[in-house]
Design an enzyme around this catalytic site. Structure first.
Site, PDB file in Angstrom:
ATOM      1  N   LYS A  95     -13.273  10.915  19.341  1.00 21.71           N
ATOM      2  CA  LYS A  95     -12.627  11.295  18.090  1.00 21.71           C
ATOM      3  C   LYS A  95     -12.333  10.060  17.226  1.00 21.71           C
ATOM      4  O   LYS A  95     -13.248   9.329  16.912  1.00 21.71           O
ATOM      5  CB  LYS A  95     -11.373  12.115  18.412  1.00 21.71           C
ATOM      6  CG  LYS A  95     -11.611  13.220  19.457  1.00 21.71           C
ATOM      7  CD  LYS A  95     -12.634  14.235  18.980  1.00 21.71           C
ATOM      8  CE  LYS A  95     -12.788  15.453  19.848  1.00 21.71           C
ATOM      9  NZ  LYS A  95     -13.494  15.311  21.105  1.00 21.71           N
ATOM     10  N   ASP A 108      -1.594  12.761  25.764  1.00 26.13           N
ATOM     11  CA  ASP A 108      -2.906  12.789  25.116  1.00 26.13           C
ATOM     12  C   ASP A 108      -2.675  12.401  23.656  1.00 26.13           C
ATOM     13  O   ASP A 108      -2.100  13.162  22.882  1.00 26.13           O
ATOM     14  CB  ASP A 108      -3.508  14.197  25.238  1.00 26.13           C
ATOM     15  CG  ASP A 108      -4.919  14.277  24.656  1.00 26.13           C
ATOM     16  OD1 ASP A 108      -5.249  13.435  23.800  1.00 26.13           O
ATOM     17  OD2 ASP A 108      -5.673  15.190  25.040  1.00 26.13           O
ATOM     18  N   ARG A 145     -20.456   0.870  37.732  1.00 26.61           N
ATOM     19  CA  ARG A 145     -19.441   1.924  37.919  1.00 26.61           C
ATOM     20  C   ARG A 145     -18.063   1.304  38.180  1.00 26.61           C
ATOM     21  O   ARG A 145     -17.037   1.853  37.830  1.00 26.61           O
ATOM     22  CB  ARG A 145     -19.837   2.873  39.065  1.00 26.61           C
ATOM     23  CG  ARG A 145     -18.786   3.943  39.347  1.00 26.61           C
ATOM     24  CD  ARG A 145     -19.315   5.138  40.126  1.00 26.61           C
ATOM     25  NE  ARG A 145     -20.084   4.771  41.285  1.00 26.61           N
ATOM     26  CZ  ARG A 145     -19.566   4.359  42.465  1.00 26.61           C
ATOM     27  NH1 ARG A 145     -18.260   4.299  42.620  1.00 26.61           N
ATOM     28  NH2 ARG A 145     -20.346   4.035  43.464  1.00 26.61           N
ATOM     29  N   TYR A 191      -5.773  20.905  24.263  1.00 25.67           N
ATOM     30  CA  TYR A 191      -7.210  21.169  24.174  1.00 25.67           C
ATOM     31  C   TYR A 191      -7.571  22.164  25.292  1.00 25.67           C
ATOM     32  O   TYR A 191      -7.216  21.932  26.460  1.00 25.67           O
ATOM     33  CB  TYR A 191      -7.969  19.847  24.323  1.00 25.67           C
ATOM     34  CG  TYR A 191      -9.465  20.013  24.350  1.00 25.67           C
ATOM     35  CD1 TYR A 191     -10.124  20.694  23.326  1.00 25.67           C
ATOM     36  CD2 TYR A 191     -10.222  19.494  25.389  1.00 25.67           C
ATOM     37  CE1 TYR A 191     -11.506  20.854  23.351  1.00 25.67           C
ATOM     38  CE2 TYR A 191     -11.602  19.635  25.422  1.00 25.67           C
ATOM     39  CZ  TYR A 191     -12.234  20.328  24.400  1.00 25.67           C
ATOM     40  OH  TYR A 191     -13.599  20.485  24.432  1.00 25.67           O
TER      41      TYR A 191
HETATM   42  N1  LCS Z   1      -8.099  15.903  24.411  1.00 26.94           N
HETATM   43  C1  LCS Z   1      -8.130  16.394  23.155  1.00 26.94           C
HETATM   44  C2  LCS Z   1      -6.867  16.451  22.358  1.00 26.94           C
HETATM   45  C3  LCS Z   1      -9.332  16.846  22.617  1.00 26.94           C
HETATM   46  O1  LCS Z   1      -9.318  17.311  21.363  1.00 26.94           O
HETATM   47  C4  LCS Z   1     -10.515  16.791  23.401  1.00 26.94           C
HETATM   48  C5  LCS Z   1     -11.814  17.289  22.871  1.00 26.94           C
HETATM   49  C6  LCS Z   1     -10.437  16.272  24.702  1.00 26.94           C
HETATM   50  C7  LCS Z   1      -9.217  15.833  25.175  1.00 26.94           C
HETATM   51  C8  LCS Z   1     -11.646  16.168  25.595  1.00 26.94           C
HETATM   52  O2  LCS Z   1     -12.455  15.127  25.138  1.00 26.94           O
HETATM   53  P1  LCS Z   1     -14.062  15.066  25.286  1.00 26.94           P
HETATM   54  O3  LCS Z   1     -14.377  15.246  26.724  1.00 26.94           O
HETATM   55  O4  LCS Z   1     -14.628  16.169  24.451  1.00 26.94           O
HETATM   56  O5  LCS Z   1     -14.387  13.699  24.788  1.00 26.94           O
HETATM   57  N2  LCS Z   1     -11.665  18.077  21.736  1.00 26.94           N
HETATM   58  C9  LCS Z   1     -12.614  18.751  21.107  1.00 26.94           C
HETATM   59  C10 LCS Z   1     -12.371  19.586  20.011  1.00 26.94           C
HETATM   60  O6  LCS Z   1     -11.266  19.889  19.546  1.00 26.94           O
HETATM   61  N3  LCS Z   1     -13.511  20.048  19.561  1.00 26.94           N
HETATM   62  O7  LCS Z   1     -14.574  19.635  20.332  1.00 26.94           O
HETATM   63  C11 LCS Z   1     -14.067  18.764  21.372  1.00 26.94           C
END
Ligand code: LCS
Length: 393
Positions: free
Chosen positions: A208, A183, A58, A111
């Protein structure tokens, strides 16, 4: 010549200062929760910071560190902090940088859960937030209060593909003593490096483009300076939202092809955006590579390419959009983005469904908005697929 100061594409392959005593070319998975101390004294030194030996996963792990160092090098920051998910990165940032009575100004197109976490949960601990269209600098200036501590941008924004001016925003942030957080998920460091424009903290949903293969959920934070890096790392450790070594191994593997994946996806996106813009059933389209994008010139200034994310609306609105999503055969109807496969989704009822109707409207997330994450398939197949699906509408 040394392996320092390599260019971007070489950092993808050789970054992170990885060197293995046994000569293993690939980074091994150190799937160990804990690490043996040579002596009790050495254990104590590890804990009080006099030794950088590993202690407990951790707190840090050799596989995870290679990923963290590589992404920090790609973003030109001081250090990286890998997290269990992109939302783990968002929580760590909010927790580390905001206290009771503080205020954050954020892009209104973000998001959905990044906004939900702040409005539904951090509000319970007395953190205030204002969401504005950060593509217009005046909106930011008006929203800043004496207790504002953070300017939080998502650019290009999910799902509107709105773009905020990183340099102008960082000037406002500096003038008002705010930390600027970006972000950078939609661009990846290959296309945009916000620290070069004055950001203090950059983060990604690693799920992503960075990983790119729809097989890992993860996040990473990069801080520009050491003090901020230490603050964020200690918060991630305290909250326990660390990445797992196996997760990190898969991401290291995916990251090596970031540039060639994004190049191909972007080439495909340029062709598809052009096709959609000319299609009689398409009412509007937002893609930074099209001159019709309101921040087309800004995108050229701060991004190294328009990327692979497209938003558009059909003349028949929501019903037409649903018909399209139900009719595609090559593109996959699924949330997430930035992978090798083309994905199509409906933000208003999926990724952003928890955002209130009024806030969605204000942020430009209309019911008819369809989001396309373009993959690396043969572009002719993607064109034929969209063409036949649009014919069904
Ligand atoms: N920031 C952005 C711009 C995102 O698109 C997402 C997830 C996150 C943060 C959060 O990340 P995660 O915890 O899912 O790794 N975006 C998603 C979307 O547009 N569709 O499904 C997940």
């Amino acid at each position: 010549m040394s392996k320092e100061n390599l260019r971007f594409n070489s950092k993808l392959i050789h970054g992170g200062g990885y060197k293995n005593k046994l000569g293993a070319v690939n980074v091994p998975i150190y799937q160990s929760s804990t690490f043996e101390f040579i002596t009790a004294e050495e254990g104590a030194r590890c804990f009080n910071g006099e030794s950088d030996g590993y202690i407990y996963t951790r707190l840090g792990n050799p596989t995870i560190h290679v990923l963290e160092r590589t992404v920090a090098e790609l973003e030109n920051g001081f250090g990286g902090i890998a997290t269990s998910s992109g939302m783990g990165a968002v929580s760590t940032i909010y927790m580390a940088l905001l206290s009771k009575g503080d205020h954050i100004v954020s892009s209104d197109a973000v998001y959905g859960p990044s906004r939900g976490l702040m409005e539904d949960h951090f509000s319970r601990f007395g953190v205030e937030s204002t969401y504005v269209n950060t593509s217009d600098i005046e909106n930011i200036k008006k929203a800043i209060r004496p207790n504002t501590k953070v300017l939080y941008l998502e650019t290009p924004a999910n799902p509107t593909i709105d773009i905020s001016d990183l340099k102008a925003c960082s000037e406002i942030a500096k003038a008002n003593n705010l930390l600027m957080v970006v972000d950078n998920t939609f661009s990846s460091p290959y296309l945009q490096r916000p620290i070069e424009f004055g950001a203090d903290v950059v983060f990604h949903s690693i799920t992503k483009f960075i990983n790119g293969h729809a097989d890992v959920v993860g996040g990473v934070i990069v801080a520009k300076e050491e003090a901020l890096y230490k603050k964020l790392r200690s918060m991630m450790i305290a909250m326990g939202c660390n990445m797992d070594p196996h997760q990190a191994y898969l991401v290291i593997r995916g990251l090596k092809t970031l540039a060639i994946r994004v190049d191909r996806a972007q080439q495909n996106a340029i062709v598809l955006a052009d096709f959609l813009e000319k299609h009689p059933k398409v009412e509007w389209i937002k893609y930074p590579g099209l001159k019709s994008h309101p921040q087309y010139e800004l995108a050229k200034k701060q991004m190294d390419g328009p990327g692979a994310m497209i938003s558009f609306g059909l003349k028949g609105g929501l019903e037409a959009g649903r018909k399209l999503m139900n009719s595609v055969k090559v593109a996959i109807l699924a949330v997430s983005l930035g992978g090798v496969e083309t994905l199509i989704e409906h933000p208003a009822s999926m990724t952003h469904s928890k955002v209130s109707l009024a806030d969605k409207k204000k942020a430009g997330i209309s019911d008819g908005l369809v989001r396309l994450s373009v993959g690396i398939e043969d572009v002719d197949d993607l064109l034929r697929d969209l063409d036949q699906a649009l014919a069904e509408v």
